[in-house]
Design an enzyme around this catalytic site. Structure first.
Site, short mmCIF file in Angstrom:
data_model
loop_
_atom_site.label_atom_id
_atom_site.label_comp_id
_atom_site.label_asym_id
_atom_site.label_seq_id
_atom_site.Cartn_x
_atom_site.Cartn_y
_atom_site.Cartn_z
N SER A 271 10.97 42.94 20.09
CA SER A 271 11.60 42.57 21.18
C SER A 271 10.98 43.44 22.63
O SER A 271 10.92 44.56 22.33
CB SER A 271 13.31 42.73 21.25
OG SER A 271 13.97 42.80 22.54
N TYR B 31 20.42 48.22 19.85
CA TYR B 31 19.67 47.04 19.43
C TYR B 31 18.18 47.59 19.97
O TYR B 31 17.27 47.46 18.90
CB TYR B 31 20.04 45.76 20.09
CG TYR B 31 18.94 44.62 19.90
CD1 TYR B 31 18.88 43.94 18.82
CD2 TYR B 31 18.20 44.21 21.04
CE1 TYR B 31 17.85 42.79 18.57
CE2 TYR B 31 17.44 43.27 20.94
CZ TYR B 31 17.16 42.43 19.69
OH TYR B 31 16.21 41.55 19.77
#
Length: 336
Positions: free
Chosen positions: A182, A210
Site C-alpha cells: 500500500s 496498518y
C-alpha cells in the site's frame, strides 16, 4: 529543512498515487491482456482469493491456464466460487483451481497450510501474498498469539508463509514472491517493540498500525531478497506492489466506488503484471523491486533504504516466529 522536504515528498507520493491513479493508468489494457497467452504448468498460490483483488487475480490466472491454489479462511465461499467459475468456463479451457484453508490470524493454520503443500514436494512458481486487513477506526485488537492484528495478518503471518514455502519456491527454475502492499507505507514508522505488547488506548491508531504493517512487510521482503542473493540464489524474485485504492471489503467505507477509485479488475492489473511479466526482472535491484498501480517501478519509503532498520524488522519477525536467524541459508543447504 531536509525532514520537512521529506514529508513533502511523502505527501506528494500519496496524493499522486491515490487521486491521480486513473490518469497514471489510462494507457493500461484490461487485466486479462497483461497476461501471457498460456500459463499452464505454473503453480500459483493466492491468499485472500475470495474477494476483491485476490479474487480477480486468481480468476485471471486460472483462465490463463495456471494451477491456482486459493488460500482462504472461508473455504466454503471459495469452493462455491470455483464451482461457478467452472460453469462459466464450460466452453473454454478446463480450469485447474483448488481451495486450501489458510487463516492468517492463526500461525498454526499457516504452518498446517505449508506442511500440507510441502508434502507434495512440487515446485511453486508464484506466491501472491494478497490477504490483508485494515480495521479502520477500531481499537487495538490482539490475536491469540498476542500480536497486534494488523501486524500479524499483514506481515508476520505472510512472512511465515513465505519462509515455509521457500523450499517449494526453490524447486522451480524461476519463481516470484508478490506482496500486495500500500502507498500508505510512505507515512508509516515501524516500531517492532509494540508488535506484541499493548499500548495505551488513546495512543493507538488503526491507520498508523496498518501503514506500519505494510512498511514492515516491505522491509522484511528486502532483507529476504538480500539473503537469497548472499546465497547466490537468484531464481526467486521478490516484488511488492501497490495496486491502487480499490473498492473492496477491506474497508467497509470504500465499498462504494468514488470516481477516482479502481474496481478489483483494475486493481489486479499491477499484481498480475508483477507476477508474470518478463519486464519486471530488468528493474529489480538485488532481487527486490517495488511497483506502483501503473505497472512501473515506484518510489519507496526511505525507511526501506535503511539496512539497519530493515534488519531490526527481520530479527524481530524471526524472534516472534521462533526461527533461526540463518533460516534461509539452512533451507538452501537442505534443498541442494
Amino acid at each position: 529543512m531536509m525532514e520537512r522536504w521529506g514529508w513533502v515528498r511523502t505527501l506528494w507520493e500519496m496524493v499522486k498515487e491515490i487521486f491521480c491513479q486513473k490518469l497514471l493508468t489510462y494507457h493500461l489494457p484490461p487485466s486479462s491482456h497483461l497476461l501471457p497467452n498460456n500459463l499452464s504448468g505454473l503453480s500459483v498460490i493466492v491468499t485472500g482469493a475470495t474477494s476483491g483483488i485476490g479474487l480477480q487475480t486468481a480468476w485471471e490466472l486460472a483462465k490463463a491456464g495456471a494451477h491456482v491454489i486459493m488460500a482462504c479462511r472461508n473455504t466454503k465461499a471459495a469452493n462455491n466460487i470455483v464451482c461457478q467459475w467452472k460453469k462459466d468456463a464450460h466452453n473454454s479451457r478446463i480450469l485447474d483451481v483448488e481451495v486450501m484453508e489458510l487463516d492468517l490470524l492463526s500461525l498454526s493454520s499457516v504452518q498446517q497450510f505449508a506442511t500440507d503443500w510441502e508434502k507434495r514436494a512440487e515446485p511453486l512458481h508464484i506466491l501472491i501474498n494478497n490477504a490483508g486487513i485494515y480495521l479502520m477506526g477500531e481499537p487495538q485488537r490482539v490475536s491469540d498469539e498476542g500480536l497486534e492484528q494488523h501486524i500479524q495478518v499483514n506481515h508476520i503471518a505472510p512472512a511465515l508463509l513465505t519462509l515455509l514455502l521457500l523450499p517449494s519456491l526453490l524447486r522451480a527454475p524461476t519463481s516470484r514472491i508478490i506482496n500486495v502492499n500500500s502507498v500508505v507505507h510512505h507515512c508509516a514508522v515501524v516500531e517492532p517493540k509494540y508488535w506484541n505488547s499493548r499500548i495505551e488506548e488513546h495512543k493507538f491508531s488503526s491507520f498508523k498500525a496498518y501503514g506500519a504493517s505494510k512498511l514492515a512487510h516491505l522491509m522484511f521482503l528486502k532483507i529476504l531478497a538480500n539473503k537469497l542473493l548472499e546465497q547466490r540464489k537468484t531464481s526467486i524474485k521478490c516484488l511488492a506492489v501497490h495496486p491502487g485504492v480499490v473498492t473492496t471489503n477491506l474497508v467497509p467505507g470504500f465499498q462504494k466506488k468514488a470516481f477516482w477509485m479502481f474496481d478489483p479488475a483494475e486493481g489486479a492489473r499491477s499484481v498480475l503484471f508483477c507476477a508474470t511479466s518478463d519486464d519486471v526482472v530488468c528493474n529489480l535491484v538485488k532481487g527486490f523491486g517495488y511497483y506502483s498501480c501503473n505497472c512501473k517501478p515506484a518510489r519507496i519509503s526511505p525507511h526501506v533504504a535503511d539496512t539497519d532498520s530493515c534488519l531490526e524488522v527481520w530479527q524481530k519477525t524471526m524472534e516472534i516466529l521462533k526461527l533461526n536467524m540463518n533460516y534461509v541459508s539452512h533451507v538452501i543447504a537442505n534443498i541442494q
